[in-house]
Design a protein around this motif. Structure first.
Motif, PDB file in Angstrom:
ATOM      1  N   LEU A 183       1.311  -1.145   0.087  1.00 52.94           N
ATOM      2  CA  LEU A 183       0.097  -0.206  -0.485  1.00 52.94           C
ATOM      3  C   LEU A 183       0.880   1.337  -0.263  1.00 52.94           C
ATOM      4  CD1 LEU A 183      -2.527  -1.125   2.327  1.00 52.94           C
ATOM      5  CD2 LEU A 183      -2.957  -0.959   0.255  1.00 52.94           C
ATOM      6  N   ASP A 184       1.770   1.006   0.745  1.00 53.03           N
ATOM      7  CA  ASP A 184       3.243   2.411   0.632  1.00 53.03           C
ATOM      8  C   ASP A 184       3.717   2.630  -0.532  1.00 53.03           C
ATOM      9  OD1 ASP A 184       2.181   3.294   2.622  1.00 53.03           O
ATOM     10  OD2 ASP A 184       4.510   1.923   4.253  1.00 53.03           O
ATOM     11  N   GLN A 185       4.201   1.554  -1.582  1.00 52.93           N
ATOM     12  CA  GLN A 185       4.441   1.704  -2.668  1.00 52.93           C
ATOM     13  C   GLN A 185       3.323   2.198  -3.656  1.00 52.93           C
ATOM     14  OE1 GLN A 185       5.522  -2.695  -3.914  1.00 52.93           O
ATOM     15  NE2 GLN A 185       7.164  -2.292  -2.604  1.00 52.93           N
ATOM     16  N   ASP A 186       1.890   2.099  -3.619  1.00 50.51           N
ATOM     17  CA  ASP A 186       1.155   2.498  -4.670  1.00 50.51           C
ATOM     18  C   ASP A 186       1.034   3.932  -4.561  1.00 50.51           C
ATOM     19  OD1 ASP A 186       0.575   0.096  -5.212  1.00 50.51           O
ATOM     20  OD2 ASP A 186      -1.556  -0.455  -3.813  1.00 50.51           O
ATOM     21  N   TYR A 187       0.918   4.396  -3.098  1.00 50.72           N
ATOM     22  CA  TYR A 187       0.818   6.095  -2.074  1.00 50.72           C
ATOM     23  C   TYR A 187       2.218   6.312  -2.926  1.00 50.72           C
ATOM     24  CZ  TYR A 187       0.269   9.771   0.257  1.00 50.72           C
ATOM     25  OH  TYR A 187      -0.300  10.848   0.755  1.00 50.72           O
ATOM     26  N   GLU A 188       3.338   5.977  -3.114  1.00 45.44           N
ATOM     27  CA  GLU A 188       4.029   6.421  -3.653  1.00 45.44           C
ATOM     28  C   GLU A 188       3.813   6.726  -4.664  1.00 45.44           C
ATOM     29  OE1 GLU A 188       7.144   7.876  -1.984  1.00 45.44           O
ATOM     30  OE2 GLU A 188       5.536   7.456  -0.117  1.00 45.44           O
ATOM     31  N   LYS A 189       3.377   5.964  -5.536  1.00 45.67           N
ATOM     32  CA  LYS A 189       2.976   6.272  -7.270  1.00 45.67           C
ATOM     33  C   LYS A 189       2.134   7.197  -7.199  1.00 45.67           C
ATOM     34  CE  LYS A 189       3.352   1.620  -8.808  1.00 45.67           C
ATOM     35  NZ  LYS A 189       3.159  -0.034  -9.044  1.00 45.67           N
ATOM     36  N   ILE A 190       0.845   7.419  -6.653  1.00 40.87           N
ATOM     37  CA  ILE A 190      -0.096   8.209  -6.481  1.00 40.87           C
ATOM     38  C   ILE A 190       0.684   9.719  -6.243  1.00 40.87           C
ATOM     39  CG2 ILE A 190      -1.950   8.831  -5.113  1.00 40.87           C
ATOM     40  CD1 ILE A 190      -2.720   6.397  -4.692  1.00 40.87           C
ATOM     41  N   ILE A 191       1.647   9.519  -5.495  1.00 45.11           N
ATOM     42  CA  ILE A 191       1.867  11.297  -4.698  1.00 45.11           C
ATOM     43  C   ILE A 191       2.905  11.792  -6.350  1.00 45.11           C
ATOM     44  CG2 ILE A 191       3.911  12.299  -3.069  1.00 45.11           C
ATOM     45  CD1 ILE A 191       1.584  12.148  -2.448  1.00 45.11           C
ATOM     46  N   LYS A 192       3.837  10.853  -6.619  1.00 39.49           N
ATOM     47  CA  LYS A 192       5.102  10.612  -8.531  1.00 39.49           C
ATOM     48  C   LYS A 192       3.736  11.387  -9.486  1.00 39.49           C
ATOM     49  CE  LYS A 192       8.688   7.587  -7.338  1.00 39.49           C
ATOM     50  NZ  LYS A 192       9.393   6.854  -8.057  1.00 39.49           N
ATOM     51  N   GLU A 193       2.171  10.905  -8.853  1.00 41.11           N
ATOM     52  CA  GLU A 193       1.977  11.221 -10.063  1.00 41.11           C
ATOM     53  C   GLU A 193       0.940  12.805 -10.078  1.00 41.11           C
ATOM     54  OE1 GLU A 193      -0.588  10.708 -13.764  1.00 41.11           O
ATOM     55  OE2 GLU A 193       0.571   9.291 -13.080  1.00 41.11           O
ATOM     56  N   LEU A 194       0.763  12.545  -8.450  1.00 42.18           N
ATOM     57  CA  LEU A 194       0.535  13.990  -8.409  1.00 42.18           C
ATOM     58  C   LEU A 194       1.824  15.127  -8.752  1.00 42.18           C
ATOM     59  CD1 LEU A 194      -2.028  15.614  -6.362  1.00 42.18           C
ATOM     60  CD2 LEU A 194      -0.400  15.245  -4.914  1.00 42.18           C
TER      61      LEU A 194
END
Length: 178
Positions: free
Chosen positions: A121-132
């Protein structure tokens, strides 16, 4: 060589009267041994204290550095997004602390599996932040971020419930229902 030996002999003859020939005081050896055997703190304690202080200092500096990095991490996001992230992050950290407090041999597998899932879930969150960061704030990205944060909190709460059920089952293994 012979010349050098003569020079040394002459030097020692000149200094013959300058040698310290006084007698040592009475019981000097005993006082020396007493001091040697006294129970003063050894250097081992000072070394251990120095190592402990160094470790504490290192941890303090690393924690300080982490918080600075976290504050600067969302420099591209709006204040609302930053606040949302910080609120959810605090809640997640509190839930993780509760889980870590419940560590025991009986709960080890549950906690290990939960932490593995949290990494995903943390890795998914990091992807979301990069997308942001790359595409800016959009409703879809903000929704994905909040959804991930909510998922992590509810997942941790579920894990806590399973741990508590596991602990109750261990405490009452032979209880019969009528």
């Amino acid at each position: 060589m012979k010349n050098e030996n003569e020079k040394l002999d002459n030097l020692f003859q000149k200094l013959e009267h300058d040698w310290d020939t006084e007698e040592i005081e009475f019981k000097h050896e005993q006082r020396f041994l007493d001091r040697l055997n006294s129970n003063k703190p050894s250097k081992k304690y000072f070394l251990a204290i120095a190592i402990a202080a160094s470790v504490i200092l290192f941890i303090g500096i690393s924690l300080l550095h982490r918080t600075e990095v976290k504050e600067n991490e969302f420099h591209f996001a709006s204040k609302e997004t930053q606040q949302t992230d910080s609120i959810f992050t605090v809640l997640i950290e509190k839930e993780l602390e509760k889980i870590n407090e419940k560590k025991s041999p009986e709960n080890k597998k549950i906690i290990t599996d939960a932490l593995k899932q949290m990494k995903v879930l943390d890795q998914d969150y990091e992807k979301i932040i990069k997308e942001l960061e790359t595409n800016g704030e959009s409703k879809q990205i903000i929704y994905a971020m909040i959804s991930n944060l909510q998922t992590r909190i509810s997942f941790l709460q579920t894990v806590l419930e399973h741990i508590e059920e596991n602990e109750q089952a261990i405490q009452l293994p032979n209880e019969k229902t009528i």
